[in-house]
Design an enzyme around this catalytic site. Structure first.
Site, PDB file in Angstrom:
ATOM      1  N   CYS A  50      11.959  29.716 -21.532  1.00 52.61           N
ATOM      2  CA  CYS A  50      11.068  28.569 -21.320  1.00 52.61           C
ATOM      3  C   CYS A  50      11.041  27.679 -22.565  1.00 52.61           C
ATOM      4  CB  CYS A  50       9.645  29.043 -21.072  1.00 52.61           C
ATOM      5  SG  CYS A  50       9.412  29.888 -19.517  1.00 52.61           S
TER       6      CYS A  50
ATOM      7  N   GLU B 145       8.533  26.503 -24.195  1.00 53.25           N
ATOM      8  CA  GLU B 145       7.547  26.910 -25.210  1.00 53.25           C
ATOM      9  C   GLU B 145       8.127  27.963 -26.141  1.00 53.25           C
ATOM     10  OE1 GLU B 145       7.208  26.649 -21.957  1.00 53.25           O
ATOM     11  OE2 GLU B 145       5.129  26.300 -21.353  1.00 53.25           O
TER      12      GLU B 145
ATOM     13  N   CYS C 228       3.719  29.605 -18.843  1.00 51.49           N
ATOM     14  CA  CYS C 228       3.756  30.795 -17.977  1.00 51.49           C
ATOM     15  C   CYS C 228       3.156  31.995 -18.716  1.00 51.49           C
ATOM     16  CB  CYS C 228       5.197  31.085 -17.546  1.00 51.49           C
ATOM     17  SG  CYS C 228       6.192  31.880 -18.823  1.00 51.49           S
TER      18      CYS C 228
ATOM     19  N   CYS D 271       5.034  33.196 -21.852  1.00 51.86           N
ATOM     20  CA  CYS D 271       4.845  32.268 -22.981  1.00 51.86           C
ATOM     21  C   CYS D 271       3.443  32.381 -23.564  1.00 51.86           C
ATOM     22  CB  CYS D 271       5.137  30.838 -22.551  1.00 51.86           C
ATOM     23  SG  CYS D 271       6.900  30.566 -22.276  1.00 51.86           S
TER      24      CYS D 271
END
Ligand code: THU
Length: 128
Positions: free
Chosen positions: A52, A54, A85, A88
Site C-alpha cells: 500500500c 502508506e 487499511c 497499514c
C-alpha cells in the site's frame, strides 16, 4: 490545494502501479523536521505481495533514518474518503504512534482524524 502535504499525496498517487485493481493511492508522510516522504501503491501479479501507498511512504522514510513523524495524507479517488487499511494502521502505529491522518480526493474533498480513532486498541511492543 493549500496544504503541501495534500498536494504531495495527490501527486504521489499519479505514480501508483495498480494494473490489477486500477485503484490508485498516494501517501505523503511528514516527519518532525517538516520533510515529506511520499509513496504510492505498488501491485504485483502475486497479489499478496502488493504494498500500500502508506507503507511505501513509511518504509522509505525509515530506510533514510527518519524516526519522528507528524502527519500523513492519503489520496484516492473516492467520495467516501479512503482510510488506511488494517495492515497499514498497524505499521503506522508502530512507527508513527498517534499520527494525524488527512484524507483527500482529487476534487479537493478532505477529512482529518487521528490514528487512535481508527485503531483504538493496537497490539504493539508493550505486549511482548
Ligand atoms: N491500497 C492502498 O495503497 N492503501 C490503502 O489504504 C488501501 C488500499 C491499495 C492496495 C491495492 O493496490 C489497492 O489499493 C486495492 O486494494
Amino acid at each position: 490545494m493549500d496544504d503541501p502535504l495534500l498536494s504531495a499525496a495527490l501527486a504521489a498517487r499519479r505514480h501508483a502501479f495498480a494494473p490489477f485493481s486500477k485503484f490508485q493511492v498516494g501517501a505523503a508522510l511528514q516527519d518532525s523536521d517538516g520533510r515529506i516522504h511520499t509513496g504510492c501503491n505498488v501491485e504485483n501479479a502475486t497479489y499478496g505481495l502488493t504494498l500500500c501507498a502508506e507503507r511505501v511512504a513509511v518504509f522509505k522514510a525509515i530506510s533514510e533514518g527518519v524516526r519522528q513523524f507528524r502527519r500523513i495524507a492519503v489520496a484516492a479517488d473516492t467520495e467516501d474518503l479512503t482510510p488506511p487499511c488494517g495492515a497499514c494502521r498497524q505499521i503506522l502505529w508502530e512507527f508513527c504512534g498517534d499520527l494525524e491522518i488527512l484524507l483527500v480526493n482529487p476534487r479537493g474533498k478532505t477529512e482529518t482524524c487521528r490514528l487512535r480513532e481508527l485503531f483504538p486498541k493496537p497490539f504493539d511492543v508493550r505486549y511482548l
